[in-house]
Motif scaffolding. Sequence first.
Motif, mmCIF file in Angstrom:
data_model
loop_
_atom_site.group_PDB
_atom_site.id
_atom_site.type_symbol
_atom_site.label_atom_id
_atom_site.label_comp_id
_atom_site.label_asym_id
_atom_site.label_seq_id
_atom_site.Cartn_x
_atom_site.Cartn_y
_atom_site.Cartn_z
ATOM 1 N N GLY A 138 0.787 -1.220 0.000
ATOM 2 C CA GLY A 138 0.000 0.000 0.000
ATOM 3 C C GLY A 138 0.819 1.269 0.000
ATOM 4 N N ARG A 240 -10.059 6.796 7.088
ATOM 5 C CA ARG A 240 -11.099 5.810 6.828
ATOM 6 C C ARG A 240 -12.056 5.650 8.000
ATOM 7 N N GLY A 255 -6.588 7.780 1.389
ATOM 8 C CA GLY A 255 -6.030 6.479 1.741
ATOM 9 C C GLY A 255 -6.111 5.491 0.609
ATOM 10 N N GLN A 256 -5.759 4.260 0.924
ATOM 11 C CA GLN A 256 -5.708 3.207 -0.089
ATOM 12 C C GLN A 256 -7.074 2.958 -0.705
ATOM 13 N N THR A 257 -8.143 3.080 0.086
ATOM 14 C CA THR A 257 -9.495 2.881 -0.427
ATOM 15 C C THR A 257 -10.220 4.201 -0.633
ATOM 16 N N ARG A 260 -5.915 9.298 -3.401
ATOM 17 C CA ARG A 260 -4.474 9.446 -3.234
ATOM 18 C C ARG A 260 -4.135 10.897 -3.565
ATOM 19 N N GLN A 276 -2.730 2.094 5.469
ATOM 20 C CA GLN A 276 -3.687 2.391 4.400
ATOM 21 C C GLN A 276 -3.808 3.895 4.171
ATOM 22 N N HIS A 277 -3.762 4.680 5.245
ATOM 23 C CA HIS A 277 -3.853 6.126 5.088
ATOM 24 C C HIS A 277 -2.559 6.673 4.487
ATOM 25 N N ALA A 279 -0.642 5.265 2.468
ATOM 26 C CA ALA A 279 -0.609 4.959 1.036
ATOM 27 C C ALA A 279 -1.251 6.068 0.215
#
Length: 326
Positions: A138, A240, A255-257, A260, A276-277, A279
């Motif tokens: 990530g 998230r 984040g990753q989801t 970016r 994840q953040h 990323a």
Amino acid sequence: MIVTLVELENGSVSEISLETLAFARSLAAEGGGIAIRAVVVGDVDAPDAVAAELGAHGVSEVLQATGDAFSAYGGAAWAAALQAARESTKSVVVTAAGSPRGMEVLAHLAARLDVPFAANVVSFSGLAPFVVTRQVVGGAAQEEMKLDRRPAVLTVAGHSWTAAAVGGDAATWTTFSPEVAEADLVARVVATGTKDSDDSDSLKSARVVVGAGRGAGGPEGFAAVGELAELLHGSLGVSRVVTSLGWRPHHEQVGQTGSRISPELYVPCGISGAIQHWAGCSSSKVIVAINTDAEAPMMTKATYAVVGDMHEVVPAIVEEIRGRKG
């Protein structure tokens, strides 16, 4: 020769594809000035404008794949077109942006060619051997990968290269109609819709982002960070957990989801900085983190860290800025 899959948005080349071409230009220069050809798939509303834009970014020729198979997006069908373009040009490197489409199409292509696939490349070191550095986990780590088979197939991580025109004549334009097997048309886009809001796009392109996480304490805890973002002419981003708790809408998630981002300044407040953040924000030029936990991952990775309660620090910053603005 290098072939780059180019994606179009609203009739123009997407920003992330232009970033990928910056990588391709650097690679071409290292190889002694080898040519770069761009592949576009499907209908193009303004080919002359696209050819001029791509020519200004170092592309010598545009290969447009046409035919009924490309009336809608399909990863395998696009890979068939890219494979045909690669074979006709004898290219030794095939690149695409690290976008959802770029990742899917090049994964298909690598499988068809039975070669390794390097995703999310951020740099390269030499051509013999051809070694690339790519983001993994990530974006929390990087690894070196040697691509010793040809063609080298890779995607370029978003915001890892700067899209900059270098001048030049418009690229020449050639159409071709590659054969596409029925099996390549099984999975295709059948419908598209328009987003109700383009706020996520403005977050991705913002020069300043002020973020907030669980430390905000609840929906009412975003007033000060929102005000700070407004004073800095920036956008508000959140972690998230904030969207999972329903405190803020998903289009604000970094984040990753989520989105970016790569702003000049990122101010994460009350965000611990999970992988994840990170990323989604690791490409930020300067990070000023505010958190009560000095050992939080975001604090240890930040350019500057302010140890303190965001509900005290952020209002103080807002007051200072307002005072200086009179």
